[in-house]
Scaffold this active site. Structure first.
Site, short mmCIF file in Angstrom:
data_model
loop_
_atom_site.label_atom_id
_atom_site.label_comp_id
_atom_site.label_asym_id
_atom_site.label_seq_id
_atom_site.Cartn_x
_atom_site.Cartn_y
_atom_site.Cartn_z
CB CYS A 1 -1.48 0.08 1.46
SG CYS A 1 -0.54 0.00 2.63
CB SER B 1 6.15 -0.77 -0.17
OG SER B 1 5.81 -1.40 -0.32
CB SER C 1 7.35 6.58 16.58
OG SER C 1 7.65 8.24 16.63
CE1 TYR D 1 2.71 6.08 11.98
CE2 TYR D 1 3.94 7.96 13.48
CZ TYR D 1 4.23 7.08 13.39
OH TYR D 1 5.48 6.39 12.93
CE LYS E 1 4.33 2.80 14.63
NZ LYS E 1 4.46 2.31 13.46
CG ASN F 1 13.31 12.45 13.25
OD1 ASN F 1 13.34 12.40 14.11
ND2 ASN F 1 12.61 13.22 12.42
CG ASN G 1 9.72 12.70 7.15
OD1 ASN G 1 7.94 11.09 6.77
ND2 ASN G 1 8.65 12.58 8.47
NE ARG H 1 11.23 16.76 14.92
CZ ARG H 1 11.24 17.95 14.93
NH1 ARG H 1 12.07 18.93 16.18
NH2 ARG H 1 9.58 17.70 15.58
NE ARG I 1 5.29 18.99 10.25
CZ ARG I 1 6.64 18.51 10.21
NH1 ARG I 1 5.84 17.72 8.84
NH2 ARG I 1 7.22 17.62 10.69
P1 NAD Z 1 7.08 2.09 4.91
O1 NAD Z 1 5.35 3.47 4.77
O2 NAD Z 1 8.09 2.81 3.76
O3 NAD Z 1 6.66 0.87 5.08
C1 NAD Z 1 5.56 -0.24 5.67
C2 NAD Z 1 5.64 -0.84 4.97
O4 NAD Z 1 4.18 -1.80 5.43
C3 NAD Z 1 4.88 -0.42 3.35
O5 NAD Z 1 6.10 -1.68 3.23
C4 NAD Z 1 3.58 -0.90 3.54
O6 NAD Z 1 2.97 -1.39 2.05
C5 NAD Z 1 2.85 -2.19 4.05
N1 NAD Z 1 2.35 -2.06 4.92
C6 NAD Z 1 0.91 -1.51 5.61
N2 NAD Z 1 0.05 -1.91 6.30
C7 NAD Z 1 -0.04 -2.79 5.50
C8 NAD Z 1 -0.79 -3.70 5.93
N3 NAD Z 1 -1.69 -3.71 6.56
N4 NAD Z 1 -0.08 -5.18 5.85
C9 NAD Z 1 0.79 -5.34 4.88
N5 NAD Z 1 1.32 -4.28 4.92
C10 NAD Z 1 1.71 -3.50 4.94
O7 NAD Z 1 7.59 3.64 6.50
P2 NAD Z 1 8.56 2.84 6.88
O8 NAD Z 1 9.42 4.47 7.20
O9 NAD Z 1 9.92 1.75 6.35
O10 NAD Z 1 8.89 2.85 8.13
C11 NAD Z 1 8.31 1.21 9.03
C12 NAD Z 1 7.35 1.32 10.35
O11 NAD Z 1 8.55 2.47 11.23
C13 NAD Z 1 6.43 2.18 10.50
O12 NAD Z 1 6.09 1.17 11.29
C14 NAD Z 1 6.22 3.71 10.77
O13 NAD Z 1 5.75 3.70 11.66
C15 NAD Z 1 7.73 2.77 11.45
N6 NAD Z 1 8.38 4.60 12.00
C16 NAD Z 1 8.87 5.02 11.22
C17 NAD Z 1 9.60 6.21 11.26
C18 NAD Z 1 10.25 6.61 9.96
O14 NAD Z 1 10.29 8.29 9.83
N7 NAD Z 1 10.07 6.01 8.35
C19 NAD Z 1 9.07 6.40 11.90
C20 NAD Z 1 9.41 6.24 13.33
C21 NAD Z 1 8.45 5.52 13.47
N1 UDP Z 2 10.25 20.45 8.41
C1 UDP Z 2 9.88 21.42 7.64
N2 UDP Z 2 9.96 21.26 6.70
C2 UDP Z 2 10.31 20.38 5.45
C3 UDP Z 2 9.46 19.37 6.96
C4 UDP Z 2 10.20 19.06 7.98
O1 UDP Z 2 11.01 22.47 8.18
O2 UDP Z 2 9.03 20.02 4.17
C5 UDP Z 2 10.71 20.00 9.31
C6 UDP Z 2 10.09 19.87 10.71
O3 UDP Z 2 9.43 20.79 11.40
C7 UDP Z 2 11.19 19.59 12.43
C8 UDP Z 2 12.23 18.85 11.15
O4 UDP Z 2 12.27 19.23 9.85
O5 UDP Z 2 11.62 20.40 12.88
C9 UDP Z 2 11.91 17.69 11.14
O6 UDP Z 2 10.92 16.78 10.60
P1 UDP Z 2 9.86 15.55 10.46
O7 UDP Z 2 8.62 15.39 9.87
O8 UDP Z 2 11.01 14.53 9.18
O9 UDP Z 2 10.27 14.98 11.31
P2 UDP Z 2 9.63 15.23 12.60
O10 UDP Z 2 9.05 16.63 12.86
O11 UDP Z 2 8.56 13.49 12.37
O12 UDP Z 2 10.40 14.40 13.95
#
Ligand code: NAD
Ligand code: UDP
Length: 338
Positions: free
Chosen positions: A34, A36, A124, A149, A153, A179, A199, A231, A292
């Site tokens: 969904c 990827s 997270s 979101y 978590k 991050n 992000n 961050r 934001r």
């Molecule tokens: P991503 O969206 O790239 O990967 C998530 C994957 O899960 C995708 O491939 C999606 O297709 C799959 N997916 C979602 N719902 C599904 C379902 N119901 N069944 C099967 N597949 C499903 O996200 P990511 O950045 O790789 O993050 C991975 C995990 O880490 C997530 O749980 C996210 O919340 C957590 N996380 C990410 C970040 C970040 O900044 N990337 C930070 C903190 C936590």
């Molecule tokens: N940020 C920004 N412009 C953007 C996206 C993010 O200035 O288009 C800033 C945001 O306010 C934060 C930092 O970058 O201070 C990291 O944001 P991100 O969304 O990547 O991570 P999170 O806020 O979820 O930690």
């Protein structure tokens, strides 16, 4: 014996699968794609020169998941599958609670039936809310996440703690990511957001490659080193190494454990932009606009608990993170559609 990686085609999951394949694990991926592309896993297998088993399906589909466990000798689960767009979670809370909470409940039920009780969960730093003291250690009380979101978590963490309490056979790691940024050094896999990135780093990378005209910096009047948000950016390869260490630890430790995965160092938005300009040689145009909604001023980890208990610490610098992001973005300007 195999490791199940839910969401293994996603940004972090694909890097995890690559690392597991390199470490000679058998890997089964479940992903509904969904957010990827199957291309990510094709590239992972080509870099690793090994195959993994990819099963397309939704983790909320219990019969499907039962079948995956019946057909594979799964010993542990790395659970990445979930939805992660903060803004979308505000407009579609039911979708987020259903995917992130129902998905995890279903997974746990199936694991319990299959007798598999080793689970690593992607949590997270958002669960800390707006923490007052930096750096944040695991004993800092959880706060009030500012969006569905983040709440999903925190709720899943509570559920998993209850599960571990209910049955001493469970070993659960709650990994609180700061991050995650960067990409594998090959430049073949990386973060490929659909639509406008939420992000910072993917947004900066898309400005550098010419896909977007300029970056909006959300707020220049925070009480931080230069007024912009701070961050703890962590390289996805370091993050993945933290998962491997946690997974190995769970083989000998029972109960639910929490580990921060961060570097312990905070960088401002302007520092990120400067680092990206330096490594890419591209100019990043930006405008400083209003804050934001829901953003916190600063957030960085105390990673000493993970160092002590897992023997893990991040090794890559902000420059490494930006250089690897730029290699991925410049080689694949349109992500996996390039
Ligand atoms: P991503 O969206 O790239 O990967 C998530 C994957 O899960 C995708 O491939 C999606 O297709 C799959 N997916 C979602 N719902 C599904 C379902 N119901 N069944 C099967 N597949 C499903 O996200 P990511 O950045 O790789 O993050 C991975 C995990 O880490 C997530 O749980 C996210 O919340 C957590 N996380 C990410 C970040 C970040 O900044 N990337 C930070 C903190 C936590
Ligand atoms: N940020 C920004 N412009 C953007 C996206 C993010 O200035 O288009 C800033 C945001 O306010 C934060 C930092 O970058 O201070 C990291 O944001 P991100 O969304 O990547 O991570 P999170 O806020 O979820 O930690």
């Amino acid at each position: 014996m195999a490791v199940l990686v839910t969401g293994g085609a996603g940004y972090i999951g694909s890097h995890m699968v690559l690392s597991l394949l390199k470490e000679a694990y058998e890997v089964v991926v479940v992903d509904n794609f969904c957010n990827s592309s199957p291309e990510a896993l094709r590239r992972v297998c080509s870099i690793a020169e090994r195959e993994c088993s990819v099963v397309e399906g939704d983790i909320r589909d219990e019969a499907f998941l039962d079948k995956v466990f019946k057909e594979n000798d799964i010993t542990e689960v790395l659970h990445f599958a979930g939805l992660k767009a903060v803004g979308e979670s505000v407009s579609a809370p039911l979708k987020y609670y259903d995917n992130n909470i129902t998905g995890t409940l279903t997974l746990c039920r199936v694991m319990q039936r299959a007798g598999v009780r080793n689970l690593v969960f992607s949590s997270s730093a958002t669960v800390y809310g707006d923490a007052k003291n930096m750096p944040i250690s695991e004993d800092c009380p959880t706060g009030t996440p500012t969006n569905p979101y983040g709440r999903s978590k925190l709720i899943v963490e509570e559920i998993l703690r209850d599960v571990a309490k209910s049955d001493p056979e469970w070993s659960i790691a709650l990994l609180r990511y700061f991050n995650p940024v960067g990409a594998h050094e090959s430049g073949l896999i990386g973060e490929d957001p659909m639509g406008e990135p939420n992000n910072l780093v993917p947004y900066v990378a898309q400005v550098a490659v010419g896909r977007r005209p300029r970056l909006s910096i959300f707020g220049g009047d925070y009480q931080t080193k230069d007024g912009t948000g701070v961050r703890d950016y962590i390289h996805v390869e370091d993050l993945v190494a933290g998962h491997l260490a946690a997974m190995k630890k769970l083989a000998t430790e029972k109960g639910a454990k929490i580990w921060n995965l961060g570097t312990g160092h905070g960088s401002s938005v302007l520092e990120v932009v400067e680092a990206f300009q330096r490594v890419s040689g591209r100019d990043i145009s930006y405008t400083i606009i209003d804050r934001r909604e829901g953003d916190i001023p600063e957030c960085w980890a105390d990673p000493s608990h993970a160092k002590k208990e897992l023997g893990w610490a991040a090794t890559k610098s902000l420059n490494d993170m930006m250089a690897d992001t730029w290699r991925w973005q410049s080689k694949n300007p349109d992500g996996y559609r390039s």
